[in-house]
Design an enzyme around this catalytic site. Sequence first.
Site, PDB file in Angstrom:
ATOM      1  N   ARG A  55       3.294   4.687 -16.148  1.00 32.68           N
ATOM      2  CA  ARG A  55       3.744   4.547 -17.238  1.00 32.68           C
ATOM      3  C   ARG A  55       5.029   5.096 -17.761  1.00 32.68           C
ATOM      4  O   ARG A  55       5.827   4.850 -18.559  1.00 32.68           O
ATOM      5  CB  ARG A  55       2.594   5.001 -18.391  1.00 32.68           C
ATOM      6  CG  ARG A  55       1.441   4.124 -18.248  1.00 32.68           C
ATOM      7  CD  ARG A  55       1.528   2.764 -19.102  1.00 32.68           C
ATOM      8  NE  ARG A  55       0.414   1.998 -18.457  1.00 32.68           N
ATOM      9  CZ  ARG A  55       0.389   0.675 -17.846  1.00 32.68           C
ATOM     10  NH1 ARG A  55       1.697   0.388 -17.596  1.00 32.68           N
ATOM     11  NH2 ARG A  55      -0.729   0.330 -17.779  1.00 32.68           N
TER      12      ARG A  55
ATOM     13  N   ARG B 132      -2.406   5.857   8.070  1.00 29.99           N
ATOM     14  CA  ARG B 132      -1.578   4.975   8.897  1.00 29.99           C
ATOM     15  C   ARG B 132      -0.365   5.175   9.463  1.00 29.99           C
ATOM     16  O   ARG B 132       0.596   4.845   9.072  1.00 29.99           O
ATOM     17  CB  ARG B 132      -1.367   3.554   7.806  1.00 29.99           C
ATOM     18  CG  ARG B 132      -2.675   2.775   7.447  1.00 29.99           C
ATOM     19  CD  ARG B 132      -3.391   2.255   8.619  1.00 29.99           C
ATOM     20  NE  ARG B 132      -2.690   1.277   9.207  1.00 29.99           N
ATOM     21  CZ  ARG B 132      -2.612   0.014   8.943  1.00 29.99           C
ATOM     22  NH1 ARG B 132      -3.028  -0.728   8.009  1.00 29.99           N
ATOM     23  NH2 ARG B 132      -1.828  -0.766   9.801  1.00 29.99           N
TER      24      ARG B 132
ATOM     25  N   ARG C 108       0.790  -1.011   0.149  1.00 27.23           N
ATOM     26  CA  ARG C 108       0.121  -0.033  -0.118  1.00 27.23           C
ATOM     27  C   ARG C 108       0.793   1.250  -0.040  1.00 27.23           C
ATOM     28  O   ARG C 108       1.863   1.325   0.707  1.00 27.23           O
ATOM     29  CB  ARG C 108      -0.794  -0.025   1.167  1.00 27.23           C
ATOM     30  CG  ARG C 108      -1.993  -0.914   1.393  1.00 27.23           C
ATOM     31  CD  ARG C 108      -3.165  -0.486   0.300  1.00 27.23           C
ATOM     32  NE  ARG C 108      -3.369   1.102   0.530  1.00 27.23           N
ATOM     33  CZ  ARG C 108      -4.171   1.565   1.192  1.00 27.23           C
ATOM     34  NH1 ARG C 108      -4.733   1.135   2.032  1.00 27.23           N
ATOM     35  NH2 ARG C 108      -4.377   3.071   1.034  1.00 27.23           N
TER      36      ARG C 108
ATOM     37  N   GLU D 117     -12.039   6.678  -4.920  1.00 28.47           N
ATOM     38  CA  GLU D 117     -12.156   6.354  -3.449  1.00 28.47           C
ATOM     39  C   GLU D 117     -13.384   6.480  -3.134  1.00 28.47           C
ATOM     40  O   GLU D 117     -14.328   7.386  -3.684  1.00 28.47           O
ATOM     41  CB  GLU D 117     -11.197   7.041  -2.803  1.00 28.47           C
ATOM     42  CG  GLU D 117     -11.163   6.630  -1.289  1.00 28.47           C
ATOM     43  CD  GLU D 117     -10.429   5.372  -1.390  1.00 28.47           C
ATOM     44  OE1 GLU D 117     -10.635   4.748  -0.101  1.00 28.47           O
ATOM     45  OE2 GLU D 117      -9.536   5.072  -2.047  1.00 28.47           O
TER      46      GLU D 117
ATOM     47  N   CYS E 265      -7.241   2.752 -12.698  1.00 29.83           N
ATOM     48  CA  CYS E 265      -7.459   3.999 -11.621  1.00 29.83           C
ATOM     49  C   CYS E 265      -9.013   3.894 -11.430  1.00 29.83           C
ATOM     50  O   CYS E 265      -9.909   3.685 -12.261  1.00 29.83           O
ATOM     51  CB  CYS E 265      -7.174   5.461 -12.474  1.00 29.83           C
ATOM     52  SG  CYS E 265      -5.589   5.664 -12.748  1.00 29.83           S
TER      53      CYS E 265
ATOM     54  N   ARG F 200      -4.221   6.840  -3.785  1.00 31.17           N
ATOM     55  CA  ARG F 200      -4.003   5.604  -2.799  1.00 31.17           C
ATOM     56  C   ARG F 200      -3.454   4.643  -4.048  1.00 31.17           C
ATOM     57  O   ARG F 200      -3.806   4.894  -5.141  1.00 31.17           O
ATOM     58  CB  ARG F 200      -5.008   5.345  -2.245  1.00 31.17           C
ATOM     59  CG  ARG F 200      -5.373   5.932  -0.924  1.00 31.17           C
ATOM     60  CD  ARG F 200      -6.723   5.436  -0.212  1.00 31.17           C
ATOM     61  NE  ARG F 200      -7.026   6.147   0.958  1.00 31.17           N
ATOM     62  CZ  ARG F 200      -7.927   7.407   1.062  1.00 31.17           C
ATOM     63  NH1 ARG F 200      -8.116   7.969   0.176  1.00 31.17           N
ATOM     64  NH2 ARG F 200      -8.069   7.884   2.291  1.00 31.17           N
TER      65      ARG F 200
ATOM     66  N   TYR G  33       3.367   5.893   3.214  1.00 28.33           N
ATOM     67  CA  TYR G  33       2.496   7.083   3.149  1.00 28.33           C
ATOM     68  C   TYR G  33       3.040   8.416   3.273  1.00 28.33           C
ATOM     69  O   TYR G  33       4.036   8.543   4.184  1.00 28.33           O
ATOM     70  CB  TYR G  33       1.701   6.775   4.568  1.00 28.33           C
ATOM     71  CG  TYR G  33       0.828   5.583   4.412  1.00 28.33           C
ATOM     72  CD1 TYR G  33      -0.350   5.561   3.789  1.00 28.33           C
ATOM     73  CD2 TYR G  33       1.328   4.194   4.720  1.00 28.33           C
ATOM     74  CE1 TYR G  33      -1.330   4.411   4.014  1.00 28.33           C
ATOM     75  CE2 TYR G  33       0.506   3.279   4.676  1.00 28.33           C
ATOM     76  CZ  TYR G  33      -0.700   3.405   4.036  1.00 28.33           C
ATOM     77  OH  TYR G  33      -1.532   2.056   3.847  1.00 28.33           O
TER      78      TYR G  33
END
Length: 121
Positions: free
Chosen positions: A62, A115, A6, A77, A74, A89, A107
């Site tokens: 890319r 997080r 992540r 959210e 893509c 994200r 992050y």
Amino acid sequence: MIRGIRGAITVEENDSHLILEATSKLLKDMIKKNNINPERVAQVIMTVTDDLDATFPAKALRAIEGWTYVPVMCMREIPVPNSLEKCIRVMMTVETDVSQEKIQHVYLEGAISLRPDLASK
């Protein structure tokens, strides 16, 4: 073993240059910290919050040499009230021998708040 890695980052405004620059920074950090070879990546899923629509963040992937054939998608959210704004994200699904607790999730910027326990690793 298949693992998810992540990452997330925020931008100051809905600007295509800022979105691509931030996404590139995030992806390169994820790749470096986890020693990711694109041949071992099954897919990359990117989401953006509703306030980011100036470009597709996948363009940043890319532009990284060797990542041409990695499937990337893509999406939006979920717009949860009072959630973090202007956030990109990333979820990379990779084949790795690294144990789950040794994966380096990334992050950056305002996304550290998502997080903080993992951002400090």
